[in-house]
Design an enzyme around this catalytic site. Structure first.
Site, mmCIF file in Angstrom:
data_model
loop_
_atom_site.group_PDB
_atom_site.id
_atom_site.type_symbol
_atom_site.label_atom_id
_atom_site.label_comp_id
_atom_site.label_asym_id
_atom_site.label_seq_id
_atom_site.Cartn_x
_atom_site.Cartn_y
_atom_site.Cartn_z
ATOM 1 C CD GLU A 143 -3.214 -0.940 1.967
ATOM 2 O OE1 GLU A 143 -4.343 -1.314 1.597
ATOM 3 O OE2 GLU A 143 -3.001 -0.464 3.109
ATOM 4 C CD GLU A 249 -4.281 -5.313 1.661
ATOM 5 O OE1 GLU A 249 -5.135 -4.752 2.393
ATOM 6 O OE2 GLU A 249 -3.045 -5.153 1.801
#
Length: 372
Positions: A143, A249
């Site tokens: 991320e 995700e």
């Protein structure tokens, strides 16, 4: 590249060690066996450099060091699943809100951090190769929306793409030194935010950094916009950059029953969308077993329609993190490392693909029956 029906099951060793068990139609089975029977063909494993306090106390949340990941990778490959290794380049959680430098790397300058990233990445992959569990995919950073290895690689405050590009390049170079053909993923959060992705990848590519094959997106419907937002972003990214796209995700709740007991947060601080009206309005799926299954069906449809076949699947985040006593997202030592406060319950138990007792949920059937 193949189509991935993947699962991030990084906490599973901890869950099992604390008594977690899993069932399919009432029959207890190994969780890897159950997931494989429902079409799972890959697992994603996060890797932390040194997830232990100075006295050796594990930070928890799976304590995913190299030894643990090698063990889990062996189980995955024994069940005919590929492995996506997710380098966090931190000793604990790395995400848009925190990207702490590992304890052993504190005080390093940009050159030293660049070398550290290269060495750690290369030595990790060589160790996995030696153990006969070299991953099929590698994620360089987790991320990365606000950068990595703060403060020198932080974007939100200083916009330092030069340092960020150096750190990522070092990781990619290390991967290539072990396996020149390894597919590499670069992963951001907020999958419904097209402006974020355009800005990030435009700046990154301006620095001549194009040696990656996959753009990874996090998409949580209660935080990251609508499925239409995700669809628009993925469609644009496929045309703009020509890379394969994977939802790295994703999750959706199946219940709000007893949620507070497991999450250990007061109602006003809960992250579950069912307690926040402004988020409820954006998520047209109830937190029920049927709602979770319907969401997965809709998500798969979004991935399938990405232009030029660039939609290459998903990795469901922590589908087996069922609520067992002692397994939470952090302990006191870990909180001190990341500079956050508790309590430290399992705020993901109601978003797993198994119910609180470990029974497989209907969403797994949607995954199994999807023709990609």
């Amino acid at each position: 590249m193949k189509y991935y029906k993947g699962m991030d099951i990084s906490t599973i060793k901890e869950v099992e060690s604390l008594g977690g068990k899993f069932y399919d139609r009432g029959v207890e089975k190994d969780v890897f066996e159950i997931l494989r029977s429902y079409g799972t063909n890959a697992v994603r494993l996060r890797l932390w450099n040194d997830p232990y306090a100075e006295d050796g106390t594990p930070y928890g949340a799976g304590t995913n060091d190299l030894k643990t990941d090698i063990e889990l990778a062996k189980r995955a490959k024994a069940h005919d699943m590929e492995v996506l290794l997710d380098f966090h380049y931190s000793d604990f959680w790395a995400d848009p809100g925190k990207q702490q430098v590992p304890k052993a790397w504190r005080g390093m300058d940009v050159d030293e951090l660049t070398e550290a990233v290269y060495t750690f990445t290369r030595e990790t992959l060589l160790a996995m190769k030696e153990a006969d569990v070299l991953p099929e995919l590698v994620q360089v950073g987790n991320e990365l929306s606000n950068g990595t290895l703060w403060p020198l690689g932080k974007l939100a405050e200083c916009g330092n793409y030069d340092n960020l590009a150096r750190f990522i390049r070092a990781g990619i170079k290390a991967v290539r030194s072990v396996d020149a053909a390894m597919p590499i993923m670069l992963h951001l959060d907020n999958g419904g935010n097209n402006a974020l992705y355009r800005d990030w990848f435009d700046h990154y590519l301006e620095r001549g950094e194009d040696d990656f094959q996959i753009i990874g997106l996090s998409y949580y419907p209660f935080w990251h916009g609508t499925l239409d937002d995700l669809q628009s972003n993925m469609n644009d990214l496929a045309k703009r950059y020509g890379k394969d796209l994977v939802v790295a995700e994703v999750s959706m709740g199946f219940s709000m029953e007893d949620y507070g007991k497991y999450e250990k947060l007061p109602p006003e601080k809960r992250k579950g969308y069912a307690t926040k009206p402004e988020l409820v309005a954006k998520v047209p799926f109830p937190m029920t077993k049927e709602g979770q299954a319907d969401f997965m069906r809709a998500l798969l449809a979004v991935i399938d329609q990405v232009p030029d076949g660039k939609g290459k699947g998903f990795f469901y985040w922590e589908p087996a993190w069922i609520p067992v006593p002692g397994s939470g997202w952090a302990n006191e030592d870990a909180l001190r490392f990341i500079g956050e406060q508790g309590p430290c319950g399992n705020e993901w138990a109601n978003q797993a693909l198994f119910d609180y007792e470990g029974n497989a949920l209907p969403a797994l059937e949607i995954i199994r029956d999807h023709k990609s």
